[in-house]
Design a protein around this motif. Structure first.
Motif, PDB file in Angstrom:
ATOM      1  N   TYR A 153       0.815  -1.200   0.000  1.00 45.87           N
ATOM      2  CA  TYR A 153       0.000   0.000   0.000  1.00 45.87           C
ATOM      3  C   TYR A 153       0.860   1.265   0.000  1.00 45.87           C
ATOM      4  O   TYR A 153       0.492   2.271  -0.602  1.00 45.87           O
ATOM      5  N   ARG A 154       2.003   1.216   0.677  1.00 46.14           N
ATOM      6  CA  ARG A 154       2.912   2.366   0.620  1.00 46.14           C
ATOM      7  C   ARG A 154       3.415   2.572  -0.812  1.00 46.14           C
ATOM      8  O   ARG A 154       3.536   3.710  -1.280  1.00 46.14           O
ATOM      9  N   PHE A 155       3.694   1.464  -1.495  1.00 50.05           N
ATOM     10  CA  PHE A 155       4.127   1.575  -2.890  1.00 50.05           C
ATOM     11  C   PHE A 155       3.026   2.186  -3.748  1.00 50.05           C
ATOM     12  O   PHE A 155       3.286   3.026  -4.623  1.00 50.05           O
ATOM     13  N   LEU A 156       1.774   1.802  -3.508  1.00 45.32           N
ATOM     14  CA  LEU A 156       0.670   2.344  -4.303  1.00 45.32           C
ATOM     15  C   LEU A 156       0.440   3.816  -4.004  1.00 45.32           C
ATOM     16  O   LEU A 156       0.119   4.600  -4.906  1.00 45.32           O
ATOM     17  N   ARG A 157       0.615   4.214  -2.747  1.00 40.11           N
ATOM     18  CA  ARG A 157       0.481   5.637  -2.432  1.00 40.11           C
ATOM     19  C   ARG A 157       1.604   6.430  -3.094  1.00 40.11           C
ATOM     20  O   ARG A 157       1.398   7.554  -3.553  1.00 40.11           O
ATOM     21  N   TRP A 158       2.824   5.847  -3.136  1.00 43.40           N
ATOM     22  CA  TRP A 158       3.902   6.509  -3.873  1.00 43.40           C
ATOM     23  C   TRP A 158       3.528   6.629  -5.355  1.00 43.40           C
ATOM     24  O   TRP A 158       3.713   7.677  -5.965  1.00 43.40           O
ATOM     25  N   SER A 159       2.997   5.567  -5.910  1.00 42.17           N
ATOM     26  CA  SER A 159       2.625   5.583  -7.332  1.00 42.17           C
ATOM     27  C   SER A 159       1.602   6.665  -7.618  1.00 42.17           C
ATOM     28  O   SER A 159       1.651   7.343  -8.651  1.00 42.17           O
ATOM     29  N   GLN A 160       0.653   6.828  -6.694  1.00 42.51           N
ATOM     30  CA  GLN A 160      -0.400   7.811  -6.905  1.00 42.51           C
ATOM     31  C   GLN A 160       0.164   9.231  -6.974  1.00 42.51           C
ATOM     32  O   GLN A 160      -0.329  10.060  -7.739  1.00 42.51           O
ATOM     33  N   GLN A 161       1.199   9.507  -6.192  1.00 44.70           N
ATOM     34  CA  GLN A 161       1.768  10.858  -6.235  1.00 44.70           C
ATOM     35  C   GLN A 161       2.894  10.998  -7.260  1.00 44.70           C
ATOM     36  O   GLN A 161       3.198  12.097  -7.700  1.00 44.70           O
ATOM     37  N   ALA A 162       3.502   9.858  -7.684  1.00 50.02           N
ATOM     38  CA  ALA A 162       4.625   9.922  -8.621  1.00 50.02           C
ATOM     39  C   ALA A 162       4.174   9.926 -10.078  1.00 50.02           C
ATOM     40  O   ALA A 162       4.831  10.514 -10.933  1.00 50.02           O
ATOM     41  N   PHE A 163       3.047   9.264 -10.382  1.00 53.10           N
ATOM     42  CA  PHE A 163       2.572   9.158 -11.762  1.00 53.10           C
ATOM     43  C   PHE A 163       1.362  10.060 -11.967  1.00 53.10           C
ATOM     44  O   PHE A 163       0.426  10.059 -11.155  1.00 53.10           O
ATOM     45  N   ARG A 164       1.361  10.791 -13.054  1.00 50.16           N
ATOM     46  CA  ARG A 164       0.182  11.573 -13.417  1.00 50.16           C
ATOM     47  C   ARG A 164      -0.909  10.638 -13.954  1.00 50.16           C
ATOM     48  O   ARG A 164      -0.631   9.568 -14.460  1.00 50.16           O
ATOM     49  N   ASN A 165      -2.144  11.092 -13.843  1.00 46.51           N
ATOM     50  CA  ASN A 165      -3.289  10.346 -14.403  1.00 46.51           C
ATOM     51  C   ASN A 165      -3.529   9.007 -13.716  1.00 46.51           C
ATOM     52  O   ASN A 165      -4.080   8.092 -14.329  1.00 46.51           O
ATOM     53  N   PHE A 166      -3.104   8.876 -12.469  1.00 51.35           N
ATOM     54  CA  PHE A 166      -3.292   7.608 -11.753  1.00 51.35           C
ATOM     55  C   PHE A 166      -3.922   7.896 -10.396  1.00 51.35           C
ATOM     56  O   PHE A 166      -3.393   8.687  -9.609  1.00 51.35           O
ATOM     57  N   ARG A 167      -5.078   7.270 -10.139  1.00 55.10           N
ATOM     58  CA  ARG A 167      -5.780   7.473  -8.862  1.00 55.10           C
ATOM     59  C   ARG A 167      -6.119   6.125  -8.238  1.00 55.10           C
ATOM     60  O   ARG A 167      -6.390   5.144  -8.933  1.00 55.10           O
ATOM     61  N   VAL A 168      -6.119   6.110  -6.897  1.00 52.73           N
ATOM     62  CA  VAL A 168      -6.334   4.873  -6.151  1.00 52.73           C
ATOM     63  C   VAL A 168      -7.545   5.023  -5.238  1.00 52.73           C
ATOM     64  O   VAL A 168      -7.657   6.006  -4.490  1.00 52.73           O
ATOM     65  N   VAL A 169      -8.457   4.053  -5.315  1.00 53.77           N
ATOM     66  CA  VAL A 169      -9.549   3.938  -4.349  1.00 53.77           C
ATOM     67  C   VAL A 169      -9.054   3.021  -3.232  1.00 53.77           C
ATOM     68  O   VAL A 169      -8.779   1.841  -3.471  1.00 53.77           O
ATOM     69  N   PRO A 170      -8.894   3.538  -2.006  1.00 58.07           N
ATOM     70  CA  PRO A 170      -8.260   2.772  -0.928  1.00 58.07           C
ATOM     71  C   PRO A 170      -9.083   1.565  -0.474  1.00 58.07           C
ATOM     72  O   PRO A 170     -10.250   1.401  -0.851  1.00 58.07           O
ATOM     73  N   PRO A 171      -8.471   0.701   0.345  1.00 58.65           N
ATOM     74  CA  PRO A 171      -9.171  -0.488   0.856  1.00 58.65           C
ATOM     75  C   PRO A 171     -10.420  -0.110   1.652  1.00 58.65           C
ATOM     76  O   PRO A 171     -10.536   0.988   2.188  1.00 58.65           O
ATOM     77  N   GLY A 172     -11.349  -1.062   1.714  1.00 62.25           N
ATOM     78  CA  GLY A 172     -12.541  -0.877   2.530  1.00 62.25           C
ATOM     79  C   GLY A 172     -13.634  -0.071   1.868  1.00 62.25           C
ATOM     80  O   GLY A 172     -14.614   0.299   2.519  1.00 62.25           O
ATOM     81  N   THR A 173     -13.502   0.206   0.561  1.00 62.48           N
ATOM     82  CA  THR A 173     -14.510   1.001  -0.145  1.00 62.48           C
ATOM     83  C   THR A 173     -15.514   0.122  -0.873  1.00 62.48           C
ATOM     84  O   THR A 173     -16.722   0.345  -0.810  1.00 62.48           O
ATOM     85  N   GLY A 174     -15.011  -0.875  -1.591  1.00 62.28           N
ATOM     86  CA  GLY A 174     -15.906  -1.743  -2.348  1.00 62.28           C
ATOM     87  C   GLY A 174     -15.138  -2.568  -3.359  1.00 62.28           C
ATOM     88  O   GLY A 174     -13.905  -2.493  -3.436  1.00 62.28           O
ATOM     89  N   ILE A 175     -15.874  -3.354  -4.131  1.00 61.42           N
ATOM     90  CA  ILE A 175     -15.289  -4.204  -5.153  1.00 61.42           C
ATOM     91  C   ILE A 175     -15.164  -3.396  -6.443  1.00 61.42           C
ATOM     92  O   ILE A 175     -16.075  -2.651  -6.815  1.00 61.42           O
ATOM     93  N   ILE A 176     -14.069  -3.566  -7.129  1.00 63.69           N
ATOM     94  CA  ILE A 176     -13.713  -2.750  -8.289  1.00 63.69           C
ATOM     95  C   ILE A 176     -14.871  -2.550  -9.263  1.00 63.69           C
ATOM     96  O   ILE A 176     -15.156  -1.429  -9.683  1.00 63.69           O
ATOM     97  N   HIS A 177     -15.574  -3.603  -9.606  1.00 63.84           N
ATOM     98  CA  HIS A 177     -16.581  -3.497 -10.667  1.00 63.84           C
ATOM     99  C   HIS A 177     -17.843  -2.807 -10.179  1.00 63.84           C
ATOM    100  O   HIS A 177     -18.519  -2.125 -10.951  1.00 63.84           O
ATOM    101  N   GLN A 178     -18.155  -2.976  -8.904  1.00 58.90           N
ATOM    102  CA  GLN A 178     -19.313  -2.265  -8.368  1.00 58.90           C
ATOM    103  C   GLN A 178     -18.986  -0.786  -8.179  1.00 58.90           C
ATOM    104  O   GLN A 178     -19.822   0.082  -8.450  1.00 58.90           O
ATOM    105  N   VAL A 179     -17.763  -0.479  -7.743  1.00 56.65           N
ATOM    106  CA  VAL A 179     -17.345   0.927  -7.643  1.00 56.65           C
ATOM    107  C   VAL A 179     -17.317   1.564  -9.028  1.00 56.65           C
ATOM    108  O   VAL A 179     -17.698   2.732  -9.199  1.00 56.65           O
ATOM    109  N   ASN A 180     -16.875   0.824 -10.017  1.00 60.15           N
ATOM    110  CA  ASN A 180     -16.877   1.319 -11.393  1.00 60.15           C
ATOM    111  C   ASN A 180     -18.302   1.632 -11.845  1.00 60.15           C
ATOM    112  O   ASN A 180     -18.579   2.690 -12.424  1.00 60.15           O
ATOM    113  N   LEU A 181     -19.210   0.728 -11.553  1.00 60.71           N
ATOM    114  CA  LEU A 181     -20.604   0.884 -11.962  1.00 60.71           C
ATOM    115  C   LEU A 181     -21.259   2.064 -11.246  1.00 60.71           C
ATOM    116  O   LEU A 181     -21.958   2.875 -11.865  1.00 60.71           O
ATOM    117  N   GLU A 182     -21.017   2.165  -9.944  1.00 57.89           N
ATOM    118  CA  GLU A 182     -21.726   3.149  -9.127  1.00 57.89           C
ATOM    119  C   GLU A 182     -21.078   4.532  -9.138  1.00 57.89           C
ATOM    120  O   GLU A 182     -21.751   5.522  -8.813  1.00 57.89           O
TER     121      GLU A 182
END
Length: 910
Positions: A153-182
């Motif tokens: 998760y630390r690596f992913l947070r680094w990625s989110q700030q190091a790469f443009r056009n990249f966003r992360v929905v953190p743990p505990g939010t939902g399943i990827i496809h339902q979050v995509n849909l909703e």
């Protein structure tokens, strides 16, 4: 709303007081006969036309589409965005971080490596069901998730700030496809321009995802499908996806669902129908007047199961139901108006009552009268193996004989068990030890979730409880599910039956079912019991759900609750009671099954727009755990050489500015001889890591105790772990052992012909590599079925496999093999390794590979020499289908091709 034509395919669209620009396809000749899905491709080609990679000829060929012709026309498709989950997304971002290192090593600017289109990741695959059936299970499981995965998760947070056009929905939010849909899906995208450049450009939302069930968003009218992580990385870096214009099967839905039947029953029926027809490599498009009766949630359920059909996508057009769902889920009124105006202006709107709207042409049409659907489950090992519920018991008895070494048929021994909580019972073959309401396929659908809650309420009122050997869990696809279950009071009823909230993630459906009670685990192991799992997921492949469970069944959420109450597959849901009430009277399933009227009444009052607005208000913010993670800084990642989670990849080591020419392959040996329907679950490392497996030994050598192994999925950012687990599935059967005169024991074992002994696949591959011996894999039909696991291809290549010769391939895995520089070949039509007399002991020469240096080649001549000196020769079909795929293969893989392209472009601009 008005519009006026412009040159070069551009038009203006006014919505309210705002003006937009779009690429108009509705006037293109031949567009009316195209299915909805191909119209989206036409807009994509028109918008990206540049005269080189995307040409007018590609668009003209699409407009001239012949629905009956076999696909042979290549186009370059550019999705609007890329969607990732963390298991597949972490290695993607590791590769991008490694590419930055490679660019720097070649003397260029590392920031050249950056997503050029929006890339989104939802962390949903890492939570495990460690705690279940008790209050506080959610918090405990999330604490364990962060404890295990904080390095990732630390690596992913680094990625989110190091790469443009990249966003992360953190743990505990939902399943990827339902979050995509909703939330994430826009249906129509807008790209604002700087002042003076003109109005915002609008165009269809589309995506590719590193999870095969990306197709769930097809229910919204968004064209999307699953690709391997390798292909997704290339798309992020601006590389269009090379594809053949597919055939499109039109699926007409009529009638309405009868009483007692769920959306899950419908989707299992459709899955079986389409598998029987054969839709691999094809689009499926739902159409007809009956669509007006299909709720969006049911559309999403059908779209989600597209990989189980085998199709590339399973899409619905934009209509009134789409707009209603967008409003419900919190999209702004302005955006909903834009979606409607754009779809109507550009020929992407469906109105079943419009008599002037021409019916598109299809390659084939299939029809299902929904009133004929009957309650069903699927199993014990494939989603397409549908079983009518009234035949479930007798089918279980039939199939049990295939899983019990003693050939027991359900009348086997009763094994006494005493759990850690002091409860005592007997365990038998067929007992349900896991009952899980999980997976976006069903938890996105309020009707089946409410049905489960209402059934639990009736069962609770009658005094019923799940059997003590059943591990129960509830893992919704988003926090909205919890909101409406709480609002209706159904959470209390599910909690009372042990279906406590355990997390917002895929959990059991991807093998994160967590450990069984130690006494149950030991009883299963000691007595070789064939126990079962019932889950509301979309995948039930062998070895996927739990290493303790041999037979897995897919079912609707209310049936999951029912089987937890019964505690066994060895019962007839129609004639056997689920249990006895407080007065000793038998309680039948029919007694507590909720009516459709009751379900619709609750659903109608349970959901509102405010739930979605509230739950997605700060979707990228994360909880306190996420915010407290320490984030490294800089455009280059600082690799920890002692890390067992995140390691710099080796794919680009020694890479040259130009690739070496392809050469024929000589003296190859067979690493594995496999049968039909070998899935990516069999190939790619997944689930638990065994202490005595190569990956387990590696971790212990690096100071990791078995209790801290975590799962293969969580360690996908470490190639050392993953290559050791490739072909290591506990249900894989390598027939090469039989060819060598040995027993075929399940697991990642093979025969090493260089030293003449049985060993693990990884250790044999290491031995062959030391001696410079190339490897091949021989397989049957439908090779690579299942999830879009990039490590099924990555691991194959890292083991030294140069070619896979199979009877047929599933779409995504074939593409991924090419993306890793592995040659996919098919046996001649109607032939197989067995019919050709090949048993894997041969030495193989592949002649004609070098012809791919200059052009596509249809065949490679294979010469197999047996130990006695005799030979078998045949012409294998080369499954490199497009010029674009050939370029990837010539470069040793798609990432090498993209990296060389980035460097070349930078040099030209300099």
């Amino acid at each position: 709303m008005s519009e006026s034509a412009q040159d070069a395919g551009r038009s203006k669209l006014k919505v309210g007081s705002e003006e937009f620009e779009y690429y108009r396809i509705s006037d293109l000749p031949g567009i009316d006969h195209l299915p909805y899905s191909l119209r989206i491709l036409a807009e994509n080609l028109l918008r990206h036309q540049n005269g080189t990679t995307v040409t007018r000829d590609q668009l003209d060929q699409l407009l001239d589409w012949d629905p009956k012709a076999q696909p042979d026309r290549e186009i370059q498709y550019s999705p609007a965005r890329v969607l990732m989950q963390d298991f597949t997304g972490v290695p993607c971002m590791v590769d991008l971080a490694t590419m930055r290192d490679a660019v720097k090593a070649l003397g260029d600017d590392p920031s050249l490596v950056n997503p050029l289109i929006p890339a989104q990741m939802v962390i949903d695959h890492s939570v495990q069901v460690d705690s279940s059936g008790v209050p506080g299970a959610l918090e405990h499981n999330m604490d364990m998730e962060y404890q295990r995965n904080s390095e990732r998760y630390r690596f992913l947070r680094w990625s989110q700030q190091a790469f443009r056009n990249f966003r992360v929905v953190p743990p505990g939010t939902g399943i990827i496809h339902q979050v995509n849909l909703e939330y994430l899906a826009q249906v129509v995208m807008r790209r604002d321009r700087t002042k003076g450049e003109g109005p915002a450009l609008v165009y269809p939302d589309s995506c590719v995802g590193t999870d095969s069930h990306t197709t769930m968003v097809n229910g919204l009218g968004v064209l999307g499908w699953g690709v391997g992580g390798i292909e997704a990385e290339a798309a992020m870096l601006g590389q269009p996806i090379s594809m053949l214009v597919p055939q499109v099967l039109g699926f007409k839905l009529t009638g309405s669902i009868p009483e007692g039947v769920t959306a899950t029953d419908v989707v299992l029926t459709v899955t079986q129908m389409l598998r029987e027809v054969g839709v691999v490599g094809r689009f499926v498009e739902f159409h007809g007047k009956g669509l007006a009766q299909v709720p969006l949630a049911n559309r999403a359920t059908l779209g989600n199961m597209s990989p189980e059909f085998g199709s590339t996508c399973a899409i619905f057009p934009i209509d009134r139901i789409t707009l209603d769902y967008l409003r419900l889920t919190g999209r702004s009124d302005e955006h909903v108006r834009l979606v409607e105006a754009y779809a109507k202006a550009n020929g992407l709107w469906m109105d079943p009552e419009d008599a002037d709207c021409p019916e598109p042409e299809y390659s084939q049409v299939l029809e299902l009268d929904l009133s004929t659907v009957r309650p069903s489950i699927a199993g014990p090992r494939r989603p397409q193996d549908r079983i009518l519920l009234d035949q479930a018991q007798q089918t279980f008895h039939r199939d049990l004989k295939d899983y019990s070494d003693q050939g027991r048929d359900g009348d086997g021994q009763a094994v006494p068990v005493r759990k850690s909580d002091g409860s005592e019972f007997s365990l038998r073959d067929g007992d349900v030890v896991i009952a899980a309401i999980t997976s976006c396929t069903n938890t996105s659908n309020p009707s089946v979730m409410v049905a489960a809650g209402l059934l639990a309420r009736q069962a609770r009122a009658r005094g019923l409880k799940p059997k003590p050997w059943v591990k129960t869990s509830l893992a919704p696809g988003s926090q909205v599910v919890t909101d409406y279950l709480n609002r209706t009071g159904l959470s209390k009823d599910l909690d009372a039956l042990g279906f406590e909230l355990v997390g917002y993630g895929c959990t059991t459906c991807i093998g994160n079912s967590g450990p069984l009670d130690p006494a149950i685990h030991q009883a299963i192991a000691d007595h070789d019991l064939t126990v079962t799992a019932v889950l509301s997921g979309n995948r039930n492949f062998e070895g996927r759900i739990s290493p303790d469970v041999k037979m897995n069944y897919l079912a609707s959420p209310p049936l999951v609750v029912a089987y937890a109450l019964a505690g066994t597959m060895d019962f007839d849901p129609w004639s056997d009671p689920l249990g006895q009430d407080s007065q000793g009277k038998p309680v039948m399933l029919a007694d507590i099954w909720p009516s459709q009227e009751a379900i619709e009444s609750v659903v109608g009052t349970a959901l509102d727009r405010d739930m979605y607005l509230r739950d997605y208000a700060d979707v990228f913010g994360g909880d306190e755990r996420w915010q407290k993670l320490e984030v490294p800084e800089g455009e280059l990642f600082h690799w920890d050489q002692d890390s067992t989670y995140i390691r710099r990849q080796t794919f680009f080591d020694g890479m040259k500015a130009q690739p070496d020419p392809l050469e024929d392959i000589h003296g190859a040996r067979v690493l594995a001889l496999l049968g039909d329907s070998v899935t990516t679950d069999h190939i790619s490392p997944a689930g638990a890591i065994k202490a005595d497996a190569p990956a387990g030994r590696y971790l212990q050598e690096h100071g990791i105790a078995p209790r801290d192994f975590n799962s293969y999925g969580s360690r996908r950012g470490n190639h050392e772990v993953m290559v050791r687990g490739t072909f290591g599935n506990i249900r894989l059967r390598n027939q090469l052992l039989a060819s060598a005169g040995l027993d075929v024991r399940p697991g990642g074992f093979t025969y090493d012909f260089l030293n003449g002994q049985e060993t693990t696949i990884f250790e044999a591959a290491q031995d062959y590599a030391r001696k410079g011996t190339p490897l091949v894999v021989l397989a049957g039909s439908e090779y690579g079925t299942g999830s879009s696991r990039d490590w099924a291809a990555k691991g194959t290549r890292m083991l030294g496999v140069r070619a896979v010769i199979a009877r047929s391939f599933e779409r995504i895995h074939r593409s991924n093999l090419i993306g890793m520089g592995v040659l996919p070949l098919e046996f001649p039509a109607g032939q197989s390794a067995q019919s050709l007399g090949l048993d894997g002991q041969e030495t193989y020469d592949l002649i004609g590979v070098d012809a791919l240096n200059s052009s596509l080649s249809e065949q490679v001549q294979v010469r197999a020499q047996r130990p006695d000196g005799s030979t078998v020769e045949f012409a294998a079909k080369v499954r490199i289908d497009t010029p674009g795929e050939a370029e990837y293969y010539r470069n040793g893989g798609i990432l090498q091709y993209v990296l060389r392209g980035l460097l070349s472009k930078a040099d030209q601009e300099a």
